[in-house]
Design a protein around this motif. Structure first.
Motif, PDB file in Angstrom:
ATOM      1  N   ALA A 255       1.023  -1.196   0.073  1.00  0.00           N
ATOM      2  CA  ALA A 255       0.007   0.316  -0.281  1.00  0.00           C
ATOM      3  C   ALA A 255       0.969   1.232   0.265  1.00  0.00           C
ATOM      4  O   ALA A 255       0.533   2.222  -0.629  1.00  0.00           O
ATOM      5  CB  ALA A 255      -1.344  -0.022   1.212  1.00  0.00           C
ATOM      6  N   ALA A 256       1.930   1.172   1.240  1.00  0.00           N
ATOM      7  CA  ALA A 256       2.804   2.578   0.973  1.00  0.00           C
ATOM      8  C   ALA A 256       3.820   2.706  -0.938  1.00  0.00           C
ATOM      9  O   ALA A 256       3.783   3.967  -1.012  1.00  0.00           O
ATOM     10  CB  ALA A 256       4.092   2.132   2.156  1.00  0.00           C
ATOM     11  N   ASN A 257       3.697   1.619  -0.944  1.00  0.00           N
ATOM     12  CA  ASN A 257       4.650   2.231  -2.196  1.00  0.00           C
ATOM     13  C   ASN A 257       3.437   2.612  -3.218  1.00  0.00           C
ATOM     14  O   ASN A 257       3.621   2.932  -4.281  1.00  0.00           O
ATOM     15  CB  ASN A 257       5.252   0.439  -2.981  1.00  0.00           C
ATOM     16  CG  ASN A 257       6.316  -0.327  -1.816  1.00  0.00           C
ATOM     17  OD1 ASN A 257       7.317   0.403  -1.261  1.00  0.00           O
ATOM     18  ND2 ASN A 257       6.671  -1.790  -2.544  1.00  0.00           N
ATOM     19  N   ILE A 258       2.681   1.507  -3.181  1.00  0.00           N
ATOM     20  CA  ILE A 258       1.033   2.461  -4.341  1.00  0.00           C
ATOM     21  C   ILE A 258       1.083   3.987  -4.347  1.00  0.00           C
ATOM     22  O   ILE A 258       0.520   4.256  -5.359  1.00  0.00           O
ATOM     23  CB  ILE A 258      -0.172   1.023  -4.628  1.00  0.00           C
ATOM     24  CG1 ILE A 258       0.361   0.023  -4.998  1.00  0.00           C
ATOM     25  CG2 ILE A 258      -0.857   1.629  -5.676  1.00  0.00           C
ATOM     26  CD1 ILE A 258      -0.782  -1.324  -5.075  1.00  0.00           C
ATOM     27  N   ASP A 499      16.318  -2.306 -14.404  1.00  0.00           N
ATOM     28  CA  ASP A 499      16.732  -0.618 -14.767  1.00  0.00           C
ATOM     29  C   ASP A 499      15.673   0.148 -14.752  1.00  0.00           C
ATOM     30  O   ASP A 499      15.952   1.112 -14.295  1.00  0.00           O
ATOM     31  CB  ASP A 499      16.721  -0.512 -16.154  1.00  0.00           C
ATOM     32  CG  ASP A 499      18.194  -0.635 -16.671  1.00  0.00           C
ATOM     33  OD1 ASP A 499      19.248  -0.710 -15.887  1.00  0.00           O
ATOM     34  OD2 ASP A 499      18.840  -1.133 -17.750  1.00  0.00           O
ATOM     35  N   LEU A 500      14.145   0.037 -15.410  1.00  0.00           N
ATOM     36  CA  LEU A 500      12.947  -0.082 -14.702  1.00  0.00           C
ATOM     37  C   LEU A 500      12.285   0.791 -13.479  1.00  0.00           C
ATOM     38  O   LEU A 500      12.440   2.180 -12.499  1.00  0.00           O
ATOM     39  CB  LEU A 500      12.051  -0.558 -15.413  1.00  0.00           C
ATOM     40  CG  LEU A 500      10.269   0.056 -14.917  1.00  0.00           C
ATOM     41  CD1 LEU A 500      10.235   1.709 -15.291  1.00  0.00           C
ATOM     42  CD2 LEU A 500       9.423  -0.644 -16.153  1.00  0.00           C
ATOM     43  N   ARG A 501      12.883  -0.060 -13.023  1.00  0.00           N
ATOM     44  CA  ARG A 501      13.033  -0.290 -10.737  1.00  0.00           C
ATOM     45  C   ARG A 501      14.683   1.203 -10.291  1.00  0.00           C
ATOM     46  O   ARG A 501      13.382   2.124  -9.668  1.00  0.00           O
ATOM     47  CB  ARG A 501      12.582  -1.668  -9.817  1.00  0.00           C
ATOM     48  CG  ARG A 501      13.014  -0.687  -8.718  1.00  0.00           C
ATOM     49  CD  ARG A 501      12.618  -2.387  -7.708  1.00  0.00           C
ATOM     50  NE  ARG A 501      13.328  -2.184  -6.350  1.00  0.00           N
ATOM     51  CZ  ARG A 501      13.309  -2.937  -5.438  1.00  0.00           C
ATOM     52  NH1 ARG A 501      12.730  -4.212  -5.852  1.00  0.00           N
ATOM     53  NH2 ARG A 501      13.224  -2.752  -3.935  1.00  0.00           N
ATOM     54  N   GLY A 509      12.462   6.971  -4.553  1.00  0.00           N
ATOM     55  CA  GLY A 509      12.909   7.144  -3.423  1.00  0.00           C
ATOM     56  C   GLY A 509      12.550   5.521  -3.817  1.00  0.00           C
ATOM     57  O   GLY A 509      12.011   5.319  -4.328  1.00  0.00           O
ATOM     58  N   PRO A 510      13.104   4.855  -2.371  1.00  0.00           N
ATOM     59  CA  PRO A 510      13.691   3.166  -2.476  1.00  0.00           C
ATOM     60  C   PRO A 510      11.997   2.982  -2.426  1.00  0.00           C
ATOM     61  O   PRO A 510      11.022   3.192  -1.673  1.00  0.00           O
ATOM     62  CB  PRO A 510      14.467   3.323  -1.037  1.00  0.00           C
ATOM     63  CG  PRO A 510      14.672   4.475  -1.004  1.00  0.00           C
ATOM     64  CD  PRO A 510      13.929   5.639  -1.432  1.00  0.00           C
TER      65      PRO A 510
END
Length: 512
Positions: A255-258, A499-501, A509-510
């Motif tokens: 959830a935090a990523n999205i 590469d995309l990540r 940010g990470p």
């Protein structure tokens, strides 16, 4: 990592990746050599005393009650390797075989197998010389571990069998050893059995899969966020306080990523207060963290299993410090088989929910004003219609592969091995599921980028801008139909690679 040193306390997952995929050299520490010498001395004492011990002075499996004369015990070990190298089918990938050999060295170096250090060194020589045994895909039941696959590796150390040559050609082991300046190993009592009894193939595949799936789950969060943005979804369900009240760790991470990926977007801002668009999205959008998060928690469980196995003694029989040689069942692959099956189920569902978002993006009735199949000229052009067919077919295959292998025991060895783990099969099909998941996320990435392109002149999120900038050079802008297979192949490379990540993380940010 240029060199991995095998200690009597074991190795790490990073060590396995460095050797299997990075080509790192392997060394055995002095402490591990001493542990093996001490263990071997106990076996030599047993031989001199003439005591009946399984695998030292007896046959194997259903032949465990057959006594072997002292002068034939070395012959017994060589015969064991030859008879057990009974696999069939296409060769396993080099990375799997290298991981398996390293893990067998680890097992011997723990000092409970009763082998001479020269035996472990012979396996290390294969790794350092780049000699990869030809290990057929079929043969292991995960019964006494991965008997057949490990036997194919041991056979090469004996100067027999086959190795993988250039372009997948099959080369004789004797020729490969000679070219590398290596000599075949001569086995003594107990050593053949010690080379093949254990869970090294299953564990190697599990460790590789865990590394791959951790990356793919982050990419799944990314493609989900891009799809949600392209469909004018809302970011409100991903607020941290809504996941704190259901504190599954993986769910909170996804959830935090999205949520982070959806910020600073003109597309999202364009409908933030629009009741038609922002009240409640479909499950495939709103519940993305619940599904991917549950997969993350499954990874955490499987990671614990793998960590325990990395410090486990899985040989049989084991040589104890007090001189006893005891039979065990530690070679049984159930812990690894269960973990691989569980991961396959989780990964299959992450792929399934991804395909549902793709279908939604392409459906003019549900995509919130995007053109049919994401083509501006539908009718003459079909856009991504058949890409979704491909995704649907892959989802169906993953559902079949998610059926657990570990419940499918069949008895062997005259009913001596009357329950087997099928862990090798579970690990093999997990690799296929993850390969399929990569393809599914590639379809979602391409569809999401098309959707973001079609929202112009509105500017997407930083993550969306990065995705468009990296896909557009080979996929082009929305327009007349093109040969899609090469486009999907290149998109798949972006999902699988770093590469995309890395480019997205440089902007937002990470990601975890």
């Amino acid at each position: 990592m240029n060199t991995v040193i095998v200690q009597p306390t074991g190795i790490t997952p990073a060590d396995v990746l460095a050797v299997s995929r990075g080509g790192a050299r392997v060394e055995i520490s002095d402490a591990a050599m001493e542990a093996m010498r001490t263990s071997r001395a106990l076996v030599d004492d047993i031989e001199r005393a003439g005591r009946p011990v399984y695998g030292v002075s007896t046959g194997f499996g259903a032949l465990a009650n057959t006594s072997i004369a002292p002068e034939r015990r070395a012959e017994l070990q060589h015969a064991l390797i030859r008879s057990h190298a009974a696999g069939i089918g296409a060769p396993m990938p080099a990375e799997v075989v290298r991981a398996m050999i390293l893990l067998r060295v680890r097992s011997l170096a723990l000092g409970r197998s009763g082998v001479r250090p020269d035996v472990a060194r012979a396996l290390v020589d294969l790794l350092n010389a780049g000699i990869t045994p030809w290990v057929p895909e079929h043969g292991s039941l995960g019964a006494s571990g991965d008997l057949a696959p490990l036997a194919h590796c041991a056979l090469v150390a004996m100067g027999e069998g086959w190795v993988l040559g250039k372009d997948g050609a099959r080369v004789g082991a004797a020729e490969a050893l000679h070219a590398a300046g290596l000599r075949p190993i001569e086995l003594a009592a107990k050593e053949g059995l010690a080379l093949i009894n254990g869970t090294d193939g299953m564990l190697g595949m599990l460790l590789l899969a865990l590394n791959d799936l951790c990356h793919l789950l982050t990419m799944a969060d990314l493609t989900a966020a891009l799809a949600i943005e392209a469909m004018l979804g809302t970011d409100r369900p991903f607020q941290p306080e809504l996941h704190a009240i259901r504190p599954h760790p993986g769910q909170g991470v996804s959830a935090a990523n999205i949520h982070r990926l959806l910020q600073d977007s003109q597309i999202m801002d364009s409908h933030r207060n629009d009741l038609v668009h922002a009240v409640q999205d479909a499950y495939s959008m709103r519940c993305a963290p619940q599904v991917a998060g549950a997969a993350r928690d499954t990874v955490a469980f499987a990671t614990e299993v793998a960590a325990r196995e990395l410090v486990s003694i899985v040989d049989n029989p084991v040589v104890l410090p007090d001189g006893r040689v005891e039979s065990t069942g530690n070679f049984h692959g159930a812990p690894l088989g269960f973990a691989c099956d569980f991961l396959a189920i989780a990964a299959a569902e992450v792929g399934a929910i991804s395909e549902r978002r793709v279908d939604r993006l392409l459906d003019v009735c549900r995509s919130r004003d995007l053109p049919p199949f994401l083509t501006p000229d539908a009718g003459v052009n079909s856009g991504l219609m058949i890409a979704q067919y491909t995704a649907a077919g892959i989802v169906a295959e993953n559902r079949r592969l998610a059926s657990p292998a570990s419940v499918d025991s069949l008895p062997t060895s005259g009913m001596q091995e009357d329950h087997v783990s099928m862990g090798w099969a579970a690990a093999r099909k997990l690799r296929t599921v993850l390969d399929n998941l990569t393809s599914l996320l590639a379809v979602e990435l391409l569809a999401s980028v098309r959707g973001l392109q079609l929202r112009a002149p509105l500017t997407p999120s930083p993550a969306g801008r990065v995705a468009v900038s990296m896909v557009e050079p080979f996929a082009g802008a929305p327009g007349p139909d093109v040969f899609l297979a090469p486009v999907l192949e290149k998109t798949r490379g972006l999902v699988a690679g770093p590469d995309l990540r890395a480019a997205v993380e440089a902007e937002v940010g990470p990601l975890r």
